[in-house]
Design a protein around this motif. Structure first.
Motif, PDB file in Angstrom:
ATOM      1  N   CYS A  25      40.949  27.973  43.308  1.00  0.00           N
ATOM      2  CA  CYS A  25      39.491  28.046  43.934  1.00  0.00           C
ATOM      3  C   CYS A  25      39.336  26.988  44.829  1.00  0.00           C
ATOM      4  O   CYS A  25      38.928  27.287  46.016  1.00  0.00           O
ATOM      5  N   LEU A  28      41.430  27.538  47.725  1.00  0.00           N
ATOM      6  CA  LEU A  28      40.934  28.495  48.687  1.00  0.00           C
ATOM      7  C   LEU A  28      39.827  27.831  49.389  1.00  0.00           C
ATOM      8  O   LEU A  28      39.753  28.345  50.794  1.00  0.00           O
ATOM      9  N   SER A  32      40.079  28.074  53.794  1.00  0.00           N
ATOM     10  CA  SER A  32      39.099  28.828  54.157  1.00  0.00           C
ATOM     11  C   SER A  32      38.125  28.005  55.557  1.00  0.00           C
ATOM     12  O   SER A  32      37.959  28.441  56.494  1.00  0.00           O
ATOM     13  N   CYS A  80      33.698  29.275  47.192  1.00  0.00           N
ATOM     14  CA  CYS A  80      34.781  28.997  46.491  1.00  0.00           C
ATOM     15  C   CYS A  80      34.798  27.682  45.428  1.00  0.00           C
ATOM     16  O   CYS A  80      35.290  27.714  44.300  1.00  0.00           O
ATOM     17  N   THR A 241      47.018  34.841  39.103  1.00  0.00           N
ATOM     18  CA  THR A 241      46.934  34.748  40.733  1.00  0.00           C
ATOM     19  C   THR A 241      48.035  35.661  41.283  1.00  0.00           C
ATOM     20  O   THR A 241      48.125  35.887  42.487  1.00  0.00           O
TER      21      THR A 241
END
Length: 306
Positions: A25, A28, A32, A80, A241
Motif C-alpha cells: 500500500c 502504491l 500514484s 493508500c 498481490t
C-alpha cells in the motif's frame, strides 16, 4: 454469522486495498503520486493546438484531466496510506488473536469473539500452515464462503461459523459443497467455535470437506503457533498481490523405498501433515497407489502419486 453493514464505495476501496500487505500500500501511494503529479501541472496556452472548436474541446479536456489529477495526487496516496495503516493493524490483530488463543488453557478463549475476530483468527491459523489467504467476508455471491485458501496450486474454501448457542447443521455443509463443485475448489473447511450435528458429519464423510469444531480449532491453533514463526504471516500474505501463485512447499521428507530410491513425501492438502504412500483396496482404483494423510482417519486428505 452476522454480516457487515452496507458500506460506501470509498470504504469498499479502502477495505480492498487493506487486503494487500502494508508495504504494498505504501508503494502504491508513492507510485500514484508520481504518476498524477505531472498531470496536475498548470495548463499552458502553448499546450493547446488547433483553432476554433478544436481548441475549446482540447482546453476542456485538459481542464478535466487537470482537475482530477490535482485532487487525485493527494486523495489517492492518502487512501493508500490509510489502507497501509489498516493492513498493518489487521496483521497485528490477527497475530494477537492467535497468540492469545494459543496461550489459553481451553476453548473458552474462542467465546465472546465477534464474527470478524473469529474470521481473522481462522485465517491466520491457516496462514501459519503455509496457505495464502484471501478474506472475502462471506457476504458476496460465493455462497457464504469467508476465506479462500491457496497452496500448491490448489484452491480451498472456508466457511466460518461463530456459533456457540446451537450446532452447525447439514445445510451449511451442503451449501459449501455446492459452491466447491461450481467453482472447482479442491476442498473445503467448515470451521466453528461450537459443534456439528450428526447429519452434518455424515454428509461430510466421503467428500473433500473437513469439519473443524471448537476443540479441534483450538488444537490446530496451538500447533500452528508452535511450528511457525510470526514472520511467516507477512510472507504468505504478500502472495495475495500476485493472485495466489503456487507456494513453495515446506521441506520435503524423504524415506528409502525397497529399491533404495528416495521417495518424496508431499504435504497433505487439507491439514499440512506429511503423507504416506498407500494402496487402494477397493473401488475403481483398487490396487493403485496413492498418497494418504498420515493422520488418517482424523484427516482424509489424499493425493495422486506420480
Amino acid at each position: 454469522m452476522a454480516r457487515r453493514k452496507k458500506t460506501s464505495p470509498l470504504e469498499d476501496v479502502l477495505d480492498l486495498l487493506a487486503m494487500l500487505p502494508w508495504w504494498a500500500c505504501v508503494m502504491l501511494a508513492a507510485v500514484s503520486y508520481f504518476l498524477l503529479h505531472p498531470l496536475a501541472a498548470p495548463i499552458q496556452a502553448s499546450d493547446i493546438q488547433g483553432q476554433g472548436g478544436a481548441m475549446v474541446g482540447a482546453m476542456m479536456q485538459k481542464a478535466v484531466i487537470h482537475g482530477l489529477a490535482t485532487a487525485g495526487q493527494h486523495i489517492v496516496p492518502l487512501l493508500c496510506l490509510a489502507a497501509a495503516a489498516l493492513s498493518a493493524w489487521r496483521r497485528k490483530q490477527r497475530q494477537s488473536l492467535l497468540t492469545e488463543v494459543a496461550q489459553a488453557r481451553n476453548t473458552d478463549a474462542l467465546d465472546g469473539m465477534s464474527w470478524r475476530e473469529f474470521e481473522l483468527l481462522v485465517g491466520e491459523s491457516y496462514r501459519q500452515q503455509g496457505y495464502c489467504v484471501a478474506e472475502i467476508g462471506g457476504d458476496g455471491p460465493d455462497g457464504g464462503v469467508d476465506l479462500v485458501l491457496a497452496k500448491g496450486g490448489e484452491k480451498f474454501f472456508v466457511q466460518c461459523k461463530q456459533w456457540k448457542a446451537y450446532k452447525v447443521g447439514v445445510t451449511t455443509v451442503r451449501e459449501l459443497y455446492g459452491v466447491m463443485a461450481a467453482k472447482g475448489a479442491t476442498g473445503g473447511f467448515v470451521v466453528t467455535s461450537g459443534r456439528f450435528t450428526e447429519d452434518a458429519k455424515e454428509f461430510a464423510q466421503g467428500r473433500n470437506i473437513e469439519l473443524i469444531d471448537g476443540p479441534r480449532l483450538f488444537a490446530m491453533i496451538q500447533r500452528a503457533r508452535q511450528t511457525q514463526g510470526p514472520s511467516t504471516s507477512e510472507h504468505r500474505e504478500s502472495a495475495i498481490t500476485t493472485g495466489f501463485p503456487q507456494v513453495q512447499a515446506k521441506a520435503s521428507v524423504t524415506e528409502p523405498t525397497a529399491n533404495s530410491q528416495a521417495t518424496t513425501r508431499p504435504d497433505c492438502p487439507r491439514c499440512g501433515a506429511a503423507m504416506e504412500q498407500r494402496t487402494a483396496r477397493q473401488g475403481a482404483n483398487a490396487g493403485n497407489a496413492f498418497w494418504g494423510c498420515s493422520t488418517y482417519p482424523k484427516c482424509r486428505g489424499t493425493r495422486a502419486t506420480g
